[in-house]
Design an enzyme around this catalytic site. Sequence first.
Site, PDB file in Angstrom:
ATOM      1  N   LYS A 230       1.090   4.341  -2.723  1.00 13.35           N
ATOM      2  CA  LYS A 230       0.939   5.749  -2.407  1.00 13.35           C
ATOM      3  C   LYS A 230       1.974   6.480  -2.683  1.00 13.35           C
ATOM      4  O   LYS A 230       1.990   7.699  -2.921  1.00 13.35           O
ATOM      5  CB  LYS A 230       0.311   5.926  -0.943  1.00 13.35           C
ATOM      6  CG  LYS A 230      -1.301   5.147  -0.837  1.00 13.35           C
ATOM      7  CD  LYS A 230      -2.308   5.834  -1.805  1.00 13.35           C
ATOM      8  CE  LYS A 230      -3.691   5.884  -1.624  1.00 13.35           C
ATOM      9  NZ  LYS A 230      -4.618   6.548  -2.580  1.00 13.35           N
TER      10      LYS A 230
ATOM     11  N   TYR B 117       0.660  -1.175  -0.117  1.00  7.93           N
ATOM     12  CA  TYR B 117      -0.057  -0.026   0.033  1.00  7.93           C
ATOM     13  C   TYR B 117       0.835   1.272  -0.042  1.00  7.93           C
ATOM     14  O   TYR B 117       0.783   2.214  -0.951  1.00  7.93           O
ATOM     15  CB  TYR B 117      -0.957  -0.123   1.133  1.00  7.93           C
ATOM     16  CG  TYR B 117      -1.605   1.210   1.362  1.00  7.93           C
ATOM     17  CD1 TYR B 117      -2.871   1.545   0.697  1.00  7.93           C
ATOM     18  CD2 TYR B 117      -1.433   2.178   2.434  1.00  7.93           C
ATOM     19  CE1 TYR B 117      -3.553   2.811   0.831  1.00  7.93           C
ATOM     20  CE2 TYR B 117      -2.336   3.254   2.716  1.00  7.93           C
ATOM     21  CZ  TYR B 117      -3.230   3.712   1.669  1.00  7.93           C
ATOM     22  OH  TYR B 117      -4.105   4.565   1.994  1.00  7.93           O
TER      23      TYR B 117
HETATM   24  N1  LIG Z   1     -10.041   5.432   4.326  1.00  9.11           N
HETATM   25  C1  LIG Z   1      -8.845   6.009   4.849  1.00  9.11           C
HETATM   26  O1  LIG Z   1      -8.454   5.917   6.235  1.00  9.11           O
HETATM   27  C2  LIG Z   1      -7.681   6.485   4.085  1.00  9.11           C
HETATM   28  C3  LIG Z   1      -6.589   6.922   4.334  1.00  9.11           C
HETATM   29  C4  LIG Z   1      -5.556   7.262   3.577  1.00  9.11           C
HETATM   30  C5  LIG Z   1      -6.031   7.312   2.356  1.00  9.11           C
HETATM   31  N2  LIG Z   1      -7.052   6.862   1.822  1.00  9.11           N
HETATM   32  C6  LIG Z   1      -7.372   7.046   0.150  1.00  9.11           C
HETATM   33  O2  LIG Z   1      -8.546   7.886   0.148  1.00  9.11           O
HETATM   34  C7  LIG Z   1      -9.282   7.486  -1.001  1.00  9.11           C
HETATM   35  C8  LIG Z   1     -10.622   7.295  -0.771  1.00  9.11           C
HETATM   36  O3  LIG Z   1     -10.801   6.479   0.545  1.00  9.11           O
HETATM   37  P1  LIG Z   1     -12.180   5.834   0.992  1.00  9.11           P
HETATM   38  O4  LIG Z   1     -12.296   5.395   2.353  1.00  9.11           O
HETATM   39  O5  LIG Z   1     -13.217   6.955   0.529  1.00  9.11           O
HETATM   40  O6  LIG Z   1     -12.388   4.730   0.101  1.00  9.11           O
HETATM   41  P2  LIG Z   1     -13.796   3.940  -0.642  1.00  9.11           P
HETATM   42  O7  LIG Z   1     -14.976   4.417   0.130  1.00  9.11           O
HETATM   43  O8  LIG Z   1     -13.467   2.606  -0.832  1.00  9.11           O
HETATM   44  O9  LIG Z   1     -14.064   4.839  -2.052  1.00  9.11           O
HETATM   45  C9  LIG Z   1     -13.195   4.518  -3.013  1.00  9.11           C
HETATM   46  C10 LIG Z   1     -13.897   4.635  -4.203  1.00  9.11           C
HETATM   47  O10 LIG Z   1     -13.019   4.478  -5.325  1.00  9.11           O
HETATM   48  C11 LIG Z   1     -13.707   3.602  -6.240  1.00  9.11           C
HETATM   49  N3  LIG Z   1     -12.592   2.932  -7.269  1.00  9.11           N
HETATM   50  C12 LIG Z   1     -11.507   2.239  -6.893  1.00  9.11           C
HETATM   51  N4  LIG Z   1     -10.771   1.972  -7.877  1.00  9.11           N
HETATM   52  C13 LIG Z   1     -11.440   2.489  -8.878  1.00  9.11           C
HETATM   53  C14 LIG Z   1     -10.971   2.534 -10.370  1.00  9.11           C
HETATM   54  N5  LIG Z   1     -10.002   1.842 -10.544  1.00  9.11           N
HETATM   55  N6  LIG Z   1     -11.752   3.150 -11.047  1.00  9.11           N
HETATM   56  C15 LIG Z   1     -13.112   3.823 -10.496  1.00  9.11           C
HETATM   57  N7  LIG Z   1     -13.347   3.986  -9.487  1.00  9.11           N
HETATM   58  C16 LIG Z   1     -12.611   3.140  -8.287  1.00  9.11           C
HETATM   59  C17 LIG Z   1     -13.995   2.323  -5.503  1.00  9.11           C
HETATM   60  O11 LIG Z   1     -14.967   1.487  -5.947  1.00  9.11           O
HETATM   61  P3  LIG Z   1     -15.038   0.073  -5.512  1.00  9.11           P
HETATM   62  O12 LIG Z   1     -16.072   0.161  -3.989  1.00  9.11           O
HETATM   63  O13 LIG Z   1     -15.644  -0.832  -6.618  1.00  9.11           O
HETATM   64  O14 LIG Z   1     -13.606  -0.572  -4.987  1.00  9.11           O
HETATM   65  C18 LIG Z   1     -14.804   3.034  -4.261  1.00  9.11           C
HETATM   66  O15 LIG Z   1     -16.125   3.614  -4.678  1.00  9.11           O
HETATM   67  C19 LIG Z   1      -8.248   6.185  -1.599  1.00  9.11           C
HETATM   68  O16 LIG Z   1      -7.483   6.568  -2.713  1.00  9.11           O
HETATM   69  C20 LIG Z   1      -7.737   5.820  -0.310  1.00  9.11           C
HETATM   70  O17 LIG Z   1      -6.565   5.022  -0.522  1.00  9.11           O
HETATM   71  C21 LIG Z   1      -8.020   6.478   2.419  1.00  9.11           C
END
Ligand SMILES: NC(=O)c1ccc[n+]([C@@H]2O[C@H](COP(=O)([O-])OP(=O)(O)OC[C@H]3O[C@@H](n4cnc5c(N)ncnc54)[C@H](OP(=O)(O)O)[C@@H]3O)[C@@H](O)[C@H]2O)c1
Length: 230
Positions: free
Chosen positions: A152, A148
């Site tokens: 990133k 991961y």
């Molecule tokens: N949550 C945390 O604590 C955290 C911390 C640091 C960074 N982040 C980053 O913040 C971002 C959002 O996190 P989140 O918690 O909101 O995640 P989330 O609720 O899983 O939302 C991510 C969305 O992106 C979609 N997605 C993933 N890959 C895709 C692709 N290739 N094409 C189109 N859509 C795609 C997912 O669809 P699916 O459901 O089909 O996968 C989901 O709807 C991510 O980049 C994550 O790595 C999150």
Amino acid sequence: MTTLSGKTFAITGAFGALGTAVVQALRREGADVAALDRADAPRDPAALHGAKAFGGVDVADEAAAAQAMAAVIAKFGRIDGLVNIAGGFRWETVEGGSLDSWDALYRMNVRSTVAACRAALPHLGAGGRIVNIGANGAVKAAAGMGAYAASKSGVAKLTEALAEELKPRDITVNALLPSIIDTPANRADMPDADFGKWVRPEQIADAIVFLLSERASAITGALIPITGRV
Ligand SMILES: NC(=O)c1ccc[n+]([C@@H]2O[C@H](COP(=O)([O-])OP(=O)(O)OC[C@H]3O[C@@H](n4cnc5c(N)ncnc54)[C@H](OP(=O)(O)O)[C@@H]3O)[C@@H](O)[C@H]2O)c1
């Protein structure tokens, strides 16, 4: 008149926890919003606050990303900025995990961001904006975070390189590096944690609104930790 009225932004991962908050914030600031995601439709269409949903788009697929940006242009006639939120997470140790996870996370986080940037770039003019979502966990990786954090880190280095490439075009490229975000999924995974310390999606959305605004015109290539009180 709000900060972003008259502008159109494409948001990837727009149906997810952070994506939905960002879409709502941009709509409140008066922007037109193209909400792109892999799912066919958002779970709650009303949560998009009038944004146009473009479902069924895997932005890691170059042709699909290009087609989606063309559809955004057909709908709104312009793209002023791109917010790359699509991405994902997997915890596994190097020894106990699978080599394939490294490819999967690279595709999930780096390829999706690069492909969306490449698809949007032909449509961005002077004053254009790109905001990527990296991760603070990539600054100093913890156990189980190798694949991961490596992916990133890729988003962070892409941000720096692309920012340099786009200076002549007056397009800014920045990344926010969240720590644990206060999402329903994280609350379910870590029920005993102090949720009050986590950064809220709305706080990240506020920072994104600023980076997309005219007021952030001199900021580019920045990797900005956004970590709440963690
Ligand atoms: N949550 C945390 O604590 C955290 C911390 C640091 C960074 N982040 C980053 O913040 C971002 C959002 O996190 P989140 O918690 O909101 O995640 P989330 O609720 O899983 O939302 C991510 C969305 O992106 C979609 N997605 C993933 N890959 C895709 C692709 N290739 N094409 C189109 N859509 C795609 C997912 O669809 P699916 O459901 O089909 O996968 C989901 O709807 C991510 O980049 C994550 O790595 C999150």
